[in-house]
Design an enzyme around this catalytic site. Sequence first.
Site, PDB file in Angstrom:
ATOM      1  N   SER A 254      26.024  75.769  30.165  1.00 13.06           N
ATOM      2  CA  SER A 254      25.762  74.547  29.413  1.00 13.06           C
ATOM      3  C   SER A 254      24.276  74.433  29.130  1.00 13.06           C
ATOM      4  O   SER A 254      23.434  75.004  29.834  1.00 13.06           O
ATOM      5  CB  SER A 254      26.241  73.314  30.189  1.00 13.06           C
ATOM      6  N   LYS A 255      23.950  73.666  28.089  1.00 12.70           N
ATOM      7  CA  LYS A 255      22.549  73.394  27.780  1.00 12.70           C
ATOM      8  C   LYS A 255      21.889  72.637  28.925  1.00 12.70           C
ATOM      9  O   LYS A 255      20.735  72.871  29.266  1.00 12.70           O
ATOM     10  CB  LYS A 255      22.469  72.565  26.499  1.00 12.70           C
ATOM     11  N   ARG A 256      22.649  71.707  29.499  1.00 17.10           N
ATOM     12  CA  ARG A 256      22.102  70.851  30.560  1.00 17.10           C
ATOM     13  C   ARG A 256      21.636  71.671  31.751  1.00 17.10           C
ATOM     14  O   ARG A 256      20.662  71.325  32.417  1.00 17.10           O
ATOM     15  CB  ARG A 256      23.171  69.848  30.998  1.00 17.10           C
TER      16      ARG A 256
END
Length: 285
Positions: A254-256
């Site tokens: 994920s980007k997070r």
Amino acid sequence: MAATTVTRFAPSPTGRLHLGHAHSALLGWRLARESGGRFLLRIEDIDPVRCRPEFTAGILEDLAWLGLDWDGPVRVQSEHLPDYRATLERLSGMELLYPCFCTRADIAREVAAIGHAPHGPDGLLYPGTCRRLGATERAERIAAGQPYALRLDMAAALRRAPRPLSFLEVGRGRLRCDPARFGDVVLARKDIPASYHLCVTRDDALQGVSLVTRAADLLPATDLHRLLQSLLGWKAPRYRHHPLLLGADGRRLSKRDNAPTLAALREAGHGPAAVRAMAEGAARG
């Protein structure tokens, strides 16, 4: 698979693409190309705070570098706000929307007073405070400039929609829907003029998408999307939810969590074929 299959890849420009995005894009692209159909690209940039033009440019760059092409112009959601406003007006005309003036703090206090905190796929379920407001009070608050969101009156929507609702999941057959578990979901806010759920459903219908390919974490959202399709008279596509890609630590990419981006892999010397193999290999693993 029919030659008229239309798939799409619809990322949000909140960061650069990673291997999970590459897998999803490759899946939709291959299913379209193998069937003689069409592969569409859509930029879901309704959120003006998190979405940035440089990330949109990066998405186009990354997909071209991977060797993926798409049919027709790229649909950029922020350029089509009247489409979503018209959809909200249709739902409002059916008396299925109501203004909600509650802040997150208001909702937390209301839930605490109830004594329990029911959750749905999108988080804490709204307790229905503003649904019970009279028309006069609603009008007075709006006239006073009080900010509000637009919520779907789920009970009213379910009374209006044909039941039971279901959708066709490729490889699993027809699955029953339970949109009630979303509660009175927000379909528009002051800062974001239309929600993901409304925009994606509107665009899939408008663009003639016949097969939605996306990650398994969005499987529950299909119940709500089918409800909106039914209420608005839109044809339901088939769905194919692919597994989430996991990193070496077992966590989803994920980007997070700062998953390695395609741009970083490219800068590290990996070619397009190698990155495509990584995306597909991670999916099999």
